[in-house]
Scaffold this motif. Sequence first.
Motif, PDB file in Angstrom:
ATOM      1  N   PHE B  12       0.688  -1.606   0.279  1.00 42.03           N
ATOM      2  CA  PHE B  12       0.149   0.039  -0.153  1.00 42.03           C
ATOM      3  C   PHE B  12       0.779   1.054   0.101  1.00 42.03           C
ATOM      4  O   PHE B  12       0.818   2.276  -0.433  1.00 42.03           O
ATOM      5  CB  PHE B  12      -0.485  -0.286   1.489  1.00 42.03           C
ATOM      6  CG  PHE B  12      -1.428   1.651   1.236  1.00 42.03           C
ATOM      7  CD1 PHE B  12      -2.967   1.487   0.254  1.00 42.03           C
ATOM      8  CD2 PHE B  12      -1.020   2.212   2.767  1.00 42.03           C
ATOM      9  CE1 PHE B  12      -3.043   2.450   1.368  1.00 42.03           C
ATOM     10  CE2 PHE B  12      -2.274   3.674   2.794  1.00 42.03           C
ATOM     11  CZ  PHE B  12      -2.866   3.487   2.117  1.00 42.03           C
ATOM     12  N   ILE B  13       2.253   1.139   0.991  1.00 42.45           N
ATOM     13  CA  ILE B  13       2.648   2.777   0.517  1.00 42.45           C
ATOM     14  C   ILE B  13       3.388   3.020  -0.069  1.00 42.45           C
ATOM     15  O   ILE B  13       3.509   3.709  -0.733  1.00 42.45           O
ATOM     16  CB  ILE B  13       3.805   2.579   2.084  1.00 42.45           C
ATOM     17  CG1 ILE B  13       2.075   2.475   3.524  1.00 42.45           C
ATOM     18  CG2 ILE B  13       4.502   3.849   2.339  1.00 42.45           C
ATOM     19  CD1 ILE B  13       3.515   2.430   4.523  1.00 42.45           C
ATOM     20  N   LEU B  14       4.038   1.573  -1.471  1.00 35.49           N
ATOM     21  CA  LEU B  14       4.896   1.929  -2.061  1.00 35.49           C
ATOM     22  C   LEU B  14       3.501   2.526  -2.683  1.00 35.49           C
ATOM     23  O   LEU B  14       4.098   2.842  -3.894  1.00 35.49           O
ATOM     24  CB  LEU B  14       5.122   0.292  -2.384  1.00 35.49           C
ATOM     25  CG  LEU B  14       6.152  -0.207  -1.761  1.00 35.49           C
ATOM     26  CD1 LEU B  14       6.817  -1.139  -2.595  1.00 35.49           C
ATOM     27  CD2 LEU B  14       7.623   0.738  -1.217  1.00 35.49           C
ATOM     28  N   ASP B  15       2.252   1.698  -3.426  1.00 34.58           N
ATOM     29  CA  ASP B  15       1.439   2.384  -4.151  1.00 34.58           C
ATOM     30  C   ASP B  15       1.168   3.565  -4.207  1.00 34.58           C
ATOM     31  O   ASP B  15       0.539   4.038  -5.296  1.00 34.58           O
ATOM     32  CB  ASP B  15       0.110   0.963  -4.172  1.00 34.58           C
ATOM     33  CG  ASP B  15       0.976  -0.263  -4.467  1.00 34.58           C
ATOM     34  OD1 ASP B  15       2.225  -0.309  -5.631  1.00 34.58           O
ATOM     35  OD2 ASP B  15       0.057  -1.140  -4.752  1.00 34.58           O
ATOM     36  N   GLN B  16       0.611   3.766  -2.724  1.00 32.36           N
ATOM     37  CA  GLN B  16       0.233   5.060  -2.739  1.00 32.36           C
ATOM     38  C   GLN B  16       0.908   6.407  -1.777  1.00 32.36           C
ATOM     39  O   GLN B  16       0.501   7.188  -1.867  1.00 32.36           O
ATOM     40  CB  GLN B  16      -1.106   5.267  -1.709  1.00 32.36           C
ATOM     41  CG  GLN B  16      -2.113   3.364  -2.281  1.00 32.36           C
ATOM     42  CD  GLN B  16      -2.551   3.843  -3.899  1.00 32.36           C
ATOM     43  OE1 GLN B  16      -3.221   5.104  -3.743  1.00 32.36           O
ATOM     44  NE2 GLN B  16      -3.011   3.155  -4.635  1.00 32.36           N
ATOM     45  N   ALA B 359      10.087   5.765   2.715  1.00 35.06           N
ATOM     46  CA  ALA B 359       9.906   7.988   1.260  1.00 35.06           C
ATOM     47  C   ALA B 359      11.320   7.605   1.324  1.00 35.06           C
ATOM     48  O   ALA B 359      12.122   7.863   0.315  1.00 35.06           O
ATOM     49  CB  ALA B 359       9.696   8.564   2.407  1.00 35.06           C
ATOM     50  N   CYS B 360      12.384   7.761   2.901  1.00 33.35           N
ATOM     51  CA  CYS B 360      13.657   7.925   2.603  1.00 33.35           C
ATOM     52  C   CYS B 360      14.397   6.927   1.767  1.00 33.35           C
ATOM     53  O   CYS B 360      15.081   6.791   0.597  1.00 33.35           O
ATOM     54  CB  CYS B 360      14.381   7.449   3.962  1.00 33.35           C
ATOM     55  SG  CYS B 360      16.121   8.038   4.392  1.00 33.35           S
ATOM     56  N   GLY B 361      14.220   5.395   1.612  1.00 26.90           N
ATOM     57  CA  GLY B 361      14.354   4.285   0.384  1.00 26.90           C
ATOM     58  C   GLY B 361      13.946   5.258  -0.455  1.00 26.90           C
ATOM     59  O   GLY B 361      15.305   5.151  -1.660  1.00 26.90           O
ATOM     60  N   VAL B 362      13.451   5.588  -1.263  1.00 25.54           N
ATOM     61  CA  VAL B 362      12.429   5.984  -2.336  1.00 25.54           C
ATOM     62  C   VAL B 362      12.959   7.494  -2.881  1.00 25.54           C
ATOM     63  O   VAL B 362      14.122   7.133  -3.527  1.00 25.54           O
ATOM     64  CB  VAL B 362      10.809   6.049  -2.604  1.00 25.54           C
ATOM     65  CG1 VAL B 362      10.950   7.432  -3.846  1.00 25.54           C
ATOM     66  CG2 VAL B 362      10.316   5.161  -2.441  1.00 25.54           C
ATOM     67  N   ALA B 363      14.102   8.385  -2.020  1.00 30.75           N
ATOM     68  CA  ALA B 363      14.643   9.395  -1.399  1.00 30.75           C
ATOM     69  C   ALA B 363      16.498   8.736  -2.201  1.00 30.75           C
ATOM     70  O   ALA B 363      16.786   9.067  -3.486  1.00 30.75           O
ATOM     71  CB  ALA B 363      14.462  10.484  -1.305  1.00 30.75           C
ATOM     72  N   LEU B 364      16.682   7.900  -2.501  1.00 29.25           N
ATOM     73  CA  LEU B 364      17.908   7.162  -1.849  1.00 29.25           C
ATOM     74  C   LEU B 364      18.315   6.585  -3.118  1.00 29.25           C
ATOM     75  O   LEU B 364      19.241   6.699  -4.028  1.00 29.25           O
ATOM     76  CB  LEU B 364      18.658   7.209  -0.660  1.00 29.25           C
ATOM     77  CG  LEU B 364      18.680   7.735   0.355  1.00 29.25           C
ATOM     78  CD1 LEU B 364      18.195   6.653   1.701  1.00 29.25           C
ATOM     79  CD2 LEU B 364      19.557   8.998   0.497  1.00 29.25           C
TER      80      LEU B 364
END
Lengths: 569, 569
Positions: B12-16, B359-364
């Motif tokens: 859910f978090i990855l998708d939304q 969110a931190c992972g995505v930014a990195l």
Amino acid sequence: MTYRAPVSDYQFILDQIVDFSAVLDSAAFDEVDADTVTAILEEAGKLASDVIAPLDRGGDLAPAKLVDGVVKTSPGFAEALGQVAEGGWVGMLAQPENGGMGLPLTVATAVNEMMSGACLSLSLQPLMTQGQIEALEHHASDGIKELYIPKLISGEWTGTMNLTEPGAGSDVGALRTRAERNGDGTYAISGQKIFITWGDNDFSDNVCHLVLARLPDGVPGTKGISLFMVPKFLPDAEGNPGQRNSLKVVSLEHKLGIHGSPTCVMEYDGATGWLVGEEHEGMKCMFTMMNNARLGVGVQGVGVAEAATQKALAYAEDRVQGKSPLGRDGAGIIDHADVRRMLAHMRADTFTARAIALACGVALDLGRTDPEQQARGAFLIPIAKAFSTDIGHEVAQLGVQVHGGMGYIEETGAAQYARDARITSIYEGTNGIQAMDLVGRKLMDGGEAGFAILDEIETFAEAARATLPNRAKAVWNAAETLREGMEAMLALSMNDRFAGAVPFLRAFARVLGGYYHLKAAISEGGEGPRSRLAAFYINRMLPEHTALLAQARLGAGDIYALSPEDLSA
Amino acid sequence: MTYRAPVSDYQFILDQIVDFSAVLDSAAFDEVDADTVTAILEEAGKLASDVIAPLDRGGDLAPAKLVDGVVKTSPGFAEALGQVAEGGWVGMLAQPENGGMGLPLTVATAVNEMMSGACLSLSLQPLMTQGQIEALEHHASDGIKELYIPKLISGEWTGTMNLTEPGAGSDVGALRTRAERNGDGTYAISGQKIFITWGDNDFSDNVCHLVLARLPDGVPGTKGISLFMVPKFLPDAEGNPGQRNSLKVVSLEHKLGIHGSPTCVMEYDGATGWLVGEEHEGMKCMFTMMNNARLGVGVQGVGVAEAATQKALAYAEDRVQGKSPLGRDGAGIIDHADVRRMLAHMRADTFTARAIALACGVALDLGRTDPEQQARGAFLIPIAKAFSTDIGHEVAQLGVQVHGGMGYIEETGAAQYARDARITSIYEGTNGIQAMDLVGRKLMDGGEAGFAILDEIETFAEAARATLPNRAKAVWNAAETLREGMEAMLALSMNDRFAGAVPFLRAFARVLGGYYHLKAAISEGGEGPRSRLAAFYINRMLPEHTALLAQARLGAGDIYALSPEDLSA
């Protein structure tokens, strides 16, 4: 270093913060004067610092053990507890005609704090016995009083409280332990009790259990419960321990902390007991005792907070990491702003919690003759219990943090404070239950007792404006916000109040803290160490009350909107 | 019940919530698609739930032990860690050309959370090795890479990080371990290191230590430190473990928690080592790795929070005490408003912490090609580490409270979560250090990365007003208050900022939580379980940011006004 009892801080609070002189002036304490109290605090402080504190670590490392059905206690505990009894501390609250010291509860509260700070596990033993003596004084027959109280005070015998059962914790009324009339005035008690603190030991001649049980004609719920004295050894004709009673320790719990305090599962198998109080009125008897017991638990939190603060301070002064931002050569981590912030927080909340507990003690002492003070004491009890124990744990956890990696190593001892303190938010009524008591029963007077406290705070803050205008204004505003919050709580249904009970209780304590810190500052003319600590508290910690009160007023709607399934997702 | 990996919540978090599709679209992850990620999360979830979680309690009861100089690990750990390696999870972040899976950090972060939630002690072993692989990929010679990385990925060999010494904790630059040039390209390493996680074991063929040490010509402080690979067994000509190196485990620490993870005191006595990176540039190499390591520790907090929440929910549904205020026959204590409040708090903050970490992972991940995202990742790292680990402990402590007296009994397992989680706020840089990094180094850009996040929040909140006007407004206002707070922080001297670092970091996380909860609510059109949880969070937990920011802006004045003597009084 080990714990040193903060005797001068008690003295300061008694002299400057709470109205202890009124206690000394009251007829109930004719025999007690200020000098005696000072001497008593110093004497107890020596015992706590020199005799008890050195045993704390050993009790953690060598927990009480069950060996062949008898509890073997931690090293040195028996001797130290002998000295506690010899000093008269077990009987410090008991009436002089029963052989007690007849001290004000306020003084006993300070002494109990020292004992808890020195070694929480050990201190529970005399605290349990204190509670039992109180219950017996109020409710037992003369025969039981004469037989038991002197031996409990002397430490020859010890006392326990048996309420909880596997299916009956917060809901005491669900208990299933049975009592049958033997026909000779005694009763046969059967059932299992759990979480029995100091349920046995290897040094006292007898262990006296006060047990809640239900008679065959006892109605379901709390109204059908009676209280019984069930000793480990049945007293013989001379009052000496005779035949073994049909009760035993089944096992000891393996707990997060307070390892030196044996927490027993007790089994009663037709054990002989004597009624205390009237049949079916056991809960009333327990409630008498539970007020003081809750205050006693509250100061356990304060004691551990004090001990944890002392330890963290010593470490932060010694431990050097990097350069001091203040340019002090070889200064410890205490010079780093974040570390000093943590230490100031610990010190400020230890003071707050201590002042609340002693204020509660004063109200209960004065309440013996003054109904208004009695109501105030009753109002403050759940706050003194819940806030102080939460603070005990929070301060101990900050202490771990100050120690960094060393805090996580058990040998350091910082973690033990956190583990030990953790139980205090749970037993003697969880802090959630305390908060429900505050917003439920304790607001039944329409908030009168609470509003009277707020009036007092606002009056003081107004007068303090001349000396410390900003701090006084912050405290006055906080009291006013709390007043509005309390009015809002009163307008809610009971279950809506319960939803906000925990934040409301904490907000009340935060505002009380503002008051007591302001008083401390004013007592030194607005300049000095207590004024600086007051500034820290009022700037940084008092503002927490706003969000807490906003939350308290929300009611249960958004909470119950979340179904169990919602939360499991 | 034991822990079940919350795979659907990651999905859910990855998708939304976080912009994971951008990661999938980026050139760096050509080989990875959405279906693969889903399959990977499910596969890891099975391993965590079915294989690892059942070992958690046993690791606590039967800690790692030092026997004849070798660490004997807890029951079942060796086999389970074998499966972790076989599944490719040790090498999930390693480049495919080195035999790794080359997964995005975002996905690895979710997997690391599951492993930590299932058994924190066990999960530290592959996490350490992951970090070592990353350091070697970036800084080691080809020879070292080719020799070590495949064996680390396969689990035949394991890796450790050796930074801390008795006198060098937060101040790594104070270290005293020496390195001498042997003249043959190797180095002789001598000194003592402490707090070495998984410093030894009884199942891998070799243990590879990355050790910070100072060469004779290394200047004092962090700039004179070099990094060395120092294996337990020196590889022979074929790359197989040969001669024993001159290093040993001196002792294991006795810790508050993570008993299954052996924390070693290591002694190096002229041990042979190989340089990794350039001489005197060891700290730079360590920093490469410490970013990911900090995120890895952050999700340890999330994992334990999830596990503690699941356990408390199950207990609160089963445990009956008193009547349900909702009139549900036989309902558990979950129906009491205060208990449901605690559970909702636990669930809401677990979500917040998880969303921040991902969110931190995505930014990195995006930051590999996008400098703006790289700066965002760097900004979020200390928040993801400190907030998530504080939450891990707080949620675990609430879990203890939900369990009441049973929570204090070790057999229940609730207390273990609290004990285990407690280290995560301390290691990999204490949370105080993280906060100082945030307000210090991470604001060196004038706050650009932070303000960009606030812009994003406000833009989203404005659009959300159409659907959820009140919630959207609360989040928008919070972002604006945070913006003002950040501007105020930027105007302060560095040490004044440090005084407010911890409250500032938490305030930032609280506002991020408002954003992610609002996003979750909007994703279901403003109605549904996530919207109800968002309402709870935004009403009750978000408001905490106000007092925190007020505190953050105060500077160090009132803190330093309190001298060490003031605090000792």
